[in-house]
Design a protein around this motif. Structure first.
Motif, PDB file in Angstrom:
ATOM      1  N   SER A  77       0.827  -1.201   0.000  1.00 45.54           N
ATOM      2  CA  SER A  77       0.000   0.000   0.000  1.00 45.54           C
ATOM      3  C   SER A  77       0.864   1.255   0.000  1.00 45.54           C
ATOM      4  O   SER A  77       0.575   2.225  -0.718  1.00 45.54           O
ATOM      5  N   GLN A  81       0.985   4.054  -2.952  1.00 42.47           N
ATOM      6  CA  GLN A  81       0.735   5.468  -2.645  1.00 42.47           C
ATOM      7  C   GLN A  81       1.895   6.334  -3.156  1.00 42.47           C
ATOM      8  O   GLN A  81       1.679   7.402  -3.735  1.00 42.47           O
ATOM      9  N   ARG A  84       1.595   6.715  -6.903  1.00 44.98           N
ATOM     10  CA  ARG A  84       0.518   7.627  -7.257  1.00 44.98           C
ATOM     11  C   ARG A  84       0.957   9.067  -7.079  1.00 44.98           C
ATOM     12  O   ARG A  84       0.651   9.928  -7.893  1.00 44.98           O
ATOM     13  N   GLN A  85       1.686   9.319  -5.994  1.00 47.98           N
ATOM     14  CA  GLN A  85       2.172  10.668  -5.753  1.00 47.98           C
ATOM     15  C   GLN A  85       3.183  11.076  -6.821  1.00 47.98           C
ATOM     16  O   GLN A  85       3.167  12.203  -7.297  1.00 47.98           O
TER      17      GLN A  85
END
Length: 89
Positions: A77, A81, A84-85
């Motif tokens: 996870s 994340q 995605r950032q």
């Protein structure tokens, strides 16, 4: 060997010949078979790779080298994340 094709497939083959990319219906069919052969080779290679990875995991588990599921999913996870950032930047 005789092969029956649906009307849609016949139309697709004819459209491929009409574009000039292929000289005949037979060439279109042969191209499709070659693609299928290549896909099967890729799948077989990936399957064998996954089998090797599974064996590595089993051997590590037998040596007691394991990580609990919560830690693994938290780590995945966090990586997701971060990606995605980075993609949003």
């Amino acid at each position: 060997m005789n092969i029956s094709l649906t009307t849609e497939l016949e139309q697709f083959i004819q459209s491929q010949v009409a574009t000039g990319k292929y000289a005949s219906s037979e060439e279109v069919i042969l191209a499709g078979i070659r693609l299928l052969e290549e896909r099967e080779r890729i799948y077989k290679g990936r399957f064998e790779e996954l089998q090797r990875e599974i064996m590595i995991g089993i051997e590590a588990s037998e040596r007691g080298e394991v990580v609990d599921g919560e830690t693994v999913f938290r780590h995945i996870s966090e990586k997701l994340q971060q990606r995605r950032q980075q993609a949003g930047e």
